[in-house]
Enzyme design. Sequence first.
Site, short mmCIF file in Angstrom:
data_model
loop_
_atom_site.label_atom_id
_atom_site.label_comp_id
_atom_site.label_asym_id
_atom_site.label_seq_id
_atom_site.Cartn_x
_atom_site.Cartn_y
_atom_site.Cartn_z
CG ASP A 13 37.75 30.88 43.71
OD1 ASP A 13 37.03 31.88 43.65
OD2 ASP A 13 38.08 30.21 42.72
CG HIS A 41 35.20 38.48 47.78
ND1 HIS A 41 35.83 39.66 48.06
CD2 HIS A 41 36.05 37.78 47.01
CE1 HIS A 41 37.01 39.66 47.50
NE2 HIS A 41 37.17 38.54 46.85
P1 IMP Z 1 38.75 36.52 33.63
O1 IMP Z 1 39.24 37.19 34.87
O2 IMP Z 1 37.25 36.41 33.55
O3 IMP Z 1 39.35 37.10 32.39
O4 IMP Z 1 39.26 34.99 33.67
C1 IMP Z 1 40.63 34.63 33.55
C2 IMP Z 1 40.96 33.42 34.43
O5 IMP Z 1 40.95 33.82 35.79
C3 IMP Z 1 39.97 32.26 34.31
O6 IMP Z 1 40.68 31.04 34.46
C4 IMP Z 1 39.05 32.47 35.48
O7 IMP Z 1 38.45 31.27 35.91
C5 IMP Z 1 40.04 32.99 36.51
N1 IMP Z 1 39.46 33.83 37.55
C6 IMP Z 1 39.11 35.12 37.45
N2 IMP Z 1 38.65 35.58 38.61
C7 IMP Z 1 38.72 34.57 39.48
C8 IMP Z 1 38.40 34.45 40.88
O8 IMP Z 1 37.99 35.38 41.56
N3 IMP Z 1 38.63 33.21 41.41
C9 IMP Z 1 39.12 32.18 40.69
N4 IMP Z 1 39.43 32.25 39.41
C10 IMP Z 1 39.22 33.44 38.80
#
Ligand code: IMP
Length: 426
Positions: A13, A41
């Site tokens: 982010d 995004h």
């Molecule tokens: P997953 O990618 O859904 O398996 O989530 C794993 C961790 O990565 C969690 O803490 C999510 O909140 C974080 N996360 C995954 N994608 C993003 C992103 O694009 N921005 C911020 N956090 C993310």
Amino acid sequence: MPAVVVVGAQWGDEGKGKVTDYLAAQADYVVRYQGGSNAGHTVVADGHTFRLHLLPAGIVHPGTQCVIGNGVVVDPLMLCRELAEVQSHGLSPRLWISDRAHVVMPYHRVLDRLEEEQRGDGRIGTTGLGIGPTYVDKVGRSGIRMAEFVDPDLFRQRLQAVLPLKNRLLQGVYGHPGFTVEAIVDELAEAARTLKPYVTDTSLLLNEALAAGQKVLLEGANGTLLDIDHGTYPFVTSSNASAGGAAAGAGIGPTRISRVIGVVKAYTTRVGAGPFPTELDNEVGAWIRERGREYGTTTGRPRRCGWFDAVLVRHAVRVSGIDLLAVTLLDVLSGLPKIPVCVGYRYRGQEVSGFPATLEALQGCEPVFEELPGWEEDLGSVRSWEQMPVNARHYVERLAELVGVPLGLVSVGPAREQTILCQELF
Ligand code: IMP
């Protein structure tokens, strides 16, 4: 012309979408190389705000080709929805999807949710979109790739091969009823037909583009501190979100990459669980959250907010080989009399070199702060370095100095024109 990578240098982010969008105007190709619909995004174009999850940010530029590389995990239903949204705004997608990209199946989403429940207090706070389970199947060699997905016979064959084991896991461990081949085919057949024309060997496409001197922009998702190897494991995502993932995830050689632009916020945020040494779990953190509209693009969850952490960004600079810094959301900090910046960590009274590998060590680290003078002025209308209030300028210059990377760009608002270019990026 070699390829340029845009990578997040914190916990995601960071504003990569805006930076990519800014650069996409000059690129021939914009490529997503890892992650999936967990990424969010926001791109503002012609007065419309697009919230993209799978489509590369370049999709809003009429002259730019967009590629979803082999390293991405593709949720076909979400991708079809995004395509329909951009088409409804008159944009015709110049999109290519790698035939080797893995497909997120309905059972991956269910497993993501069930595994999180199982973790109890130790849950990661995943986006629940099936990202981790899809990568597990990829590495476990039981995934289904786009080339198979868009061929009805092959898709059915692959499902017949992998589903019995999935059902045994779902039923035996989690008490879930499981899935049938027919139900999955019915749910996804239309999406497979819609996506088929876009599926191709994108590695070939990109290598030919590079050989022809075209400009390729590789757009990282998530963030370096969420990288499966270099992030705050296990509170990470399941792919190589660092710049190293770009070559493998796009199917180009590392020798093709000429520059890595690291994107950071002027402060720090994190969504989901995991350590966060400079977190402000107080009214200042809440103030930053409201001013920065710090709510997840994908899940709507409030983001945790804290001061800029130069230790963490230095780690990202090392593991992603960042050679130019893009600082976003500087405008959010206007109005603070003093702004602390974390310049080092202390662990058991000792200064820490590097970035701790274990959660225990990271949780035991005390941030060492340096206070910088703030500024009152609203930065939203600043368009040049000369118009920047002196303290705001000193603040970003100090961030760049602390992380040892020159400034490439500073962003003072969500719109394209709210961008100050410090040097040519592409
Ligand atoms: P997953 O990618 O859904 O398996 O989530 C794993 C961790 O990565 C969690 O803490 C999510 O909140 C974080 N996360 C995954 N994608 C993003 C992103 O694009 N921005 C911020 N956090 C993310």
